[in-house]
Design an enzyme around this catalytic site. Structure first.
Site, PDB file in Angstrom:
ATOM      1  N   SER A  56       0.908  -1.415   0.036  1.00  0.00           N
ATOM      2  CA  SER A  56       0.074   0.079   0.108  1.00  0.00           C
ATOM      3  C   SER A  56       0.961   0.957   0.023  1.00  0.00           C
ATOM      4  O   SER A  56       2.140   1.081   0.174  1.00  0.00           O
ATOM      5  CB  SER A  56      -0.915  -0.213   1.346  1.00  0.00           C
ATOM      6  OG  SER A  56      -1.454   1.142   1.489  1.00  0.00           O
ATOM      7  N   TYR A  76      -2.119  -0.830  10.223  1.00  0.00           N
ATOM      8  CA  TYR A  76      -2.113  -1.131   8.815  1.00  0.00           C
ATOM      9  C   TYR A  76      -0.898  -0.749   8.295  1.00  0.00           C
ATOM     10  O   TYR A  76      -0.260  -1.231   7.601  1.00  0.00           O
ATOM     11  CB  TYR A  76      -3.465  -0.362   8.325  1.00  0.00           C
ATOM     12  CG  TYR A  76      -3.634  -0.768   6.508  1.00  0.00           C
ATOM     13  CD1 TYR A  76      -4.229  -1.737   6.290  1.00  0.00           C
ATOM     14  CD2 TYR A  76      -3.223   0.483   5.733  1.00  0.00           C
ATOM     15  CE1 TYR A  76      -4.456  -1.937   4.918  1.00  0.00           C
ATOM     16  CE2 TYR A  76      -3.370   0.008   4.487  1.00  0.00           C
ATOM     17  CZ  TYR A  76      -4.026  -1.018   3.975  1.00  0.00           C
ATOM     18  OH  TYR A  76      -4.520  -1.264   2.642  1.00  0.00           O
TER      19      TYR A  76
END
Length: 278
Positions: free
Chosen positions: A155, A168
């Site tokens: 990401s 995350y």
């Protein structure tokens, strides 16, 4: 004309919908058969609805409509034995393994001082340990095939620090560490390992009430819509777009899976609309 991954077999985790389904379809469009797994169920700490068996059935339908073979299994990437069994069955049926898309992931929110032990553990177990499980299960098959390509989904949060999603961020940074180490460890076997780094992608992971609340806590709930929040998502990117489409990530996965990138390994490939430049 032969497809770009004609005759190859791809293993895709999180394949029931979203980016995973898109990756499976894009690879199938270019000639690959697919081994697909997904949890097909809910994790309590995830604040949006996760995949179902009906979602996976739709992935199967769409791949078969392309006249490609698919072996679809329910498996949780946190459960190594179940994941390995699903992959082993798929390889036994389809005959080989060439491509791995370690895509399965979850999203949740909270500052690091607020997160519960469960929220943190679930995030690391799915988004980091689950990627390791996927690689570990696949490596013997790729070695038996004398090479292949492994693509790990990270990401922009694997490059940047982003508030309210520290667990995350930690998991996605960890994926980069896995990628780089695997790339070195597996290079003698001609197994390439790379990561992709999307900005926000137009899937259920961001198009849900919980994510809208994160981006617009000041906005009345009934006014939080896809259209009303597009500017707030777009503010993160350099290009004037709110999000990319799943196929944009799939095209990057396809390139990394194909022989066009045959000597590319250890790469962090950003599909981020310039987000990491800001």
């Amino acid at each position: 004309m032969a497809g770009r991954v004609e005759g190859k077999v791809a293993f895709v985790t999180g394949a029931a919908r979203g980016q995973g389904r898109s990756h499976a379809l894009r690879l199938a469009q270019e000639g690959a058969d697919v081994i697909a797994v997904d949890i097909e169920g809910q994790i309590d700490s995830v604040p949006y609805g996760m995949s179902t068996s009906d979602d996976m059935a739709e992935t199967v339908r769409q791949v078969e409509a392309l006249d490609r073979r698919i072996v679809a299994k329910q498996a949780d990437v946190r459960d190594y034995d179940a994941l390995k069994a699903a992959l082993d069955e798929g390889v036994a049926e389809l005959g080989r393994l060439d491509i791995v898309s370690a895509n399965a992931g979850i999203f949740s929110f909270g500052t690091l001082d607020e997160l519960s032990e469960t929220e943190f553990d679930d995030m690391i177990d799915v988004n980091l340990k689950g990627v390791w499980h996927t690689a570990k299960a696949a490596i013997p098959h790729l070695r038996a095939n004398h090479g292949g390509s492994m693509i790990l989904t990270s990401s922009t949060a694997g490059i940047l620090a982003i508030p309210n999603i520290g667990h995350y961020v930690a998991a996605k940074h960890g994926v980069v560490g896995l990628m780089k180490t695997l790339a070195l460890e597996l290079a003698p076997d001609m197994i390439r390992v790379n990561s992709v780094h999307p900005t926000s992608v137009d899937t259920d992971m961001i198009q849900n009430a919980a994510t809208y609340a994160l981006f617009a806590p000041d906005m009345p709930e009934d006014e939080r819509t896809r259209d009303s929040l597009s500017d707030r998502f777009g503010a993160m990117n350099a290009l004037p777009i709110p999000w990319v489409e799943a196929v944009d990530i799939s095209n990057a996965v396809l390139w990394l899976a194909s022989d066009e990138s045959r000597y590319v390994t250890g790469l962090q490939l950003k599909v981020d609309a310039g987000q990491t430049l800001k």
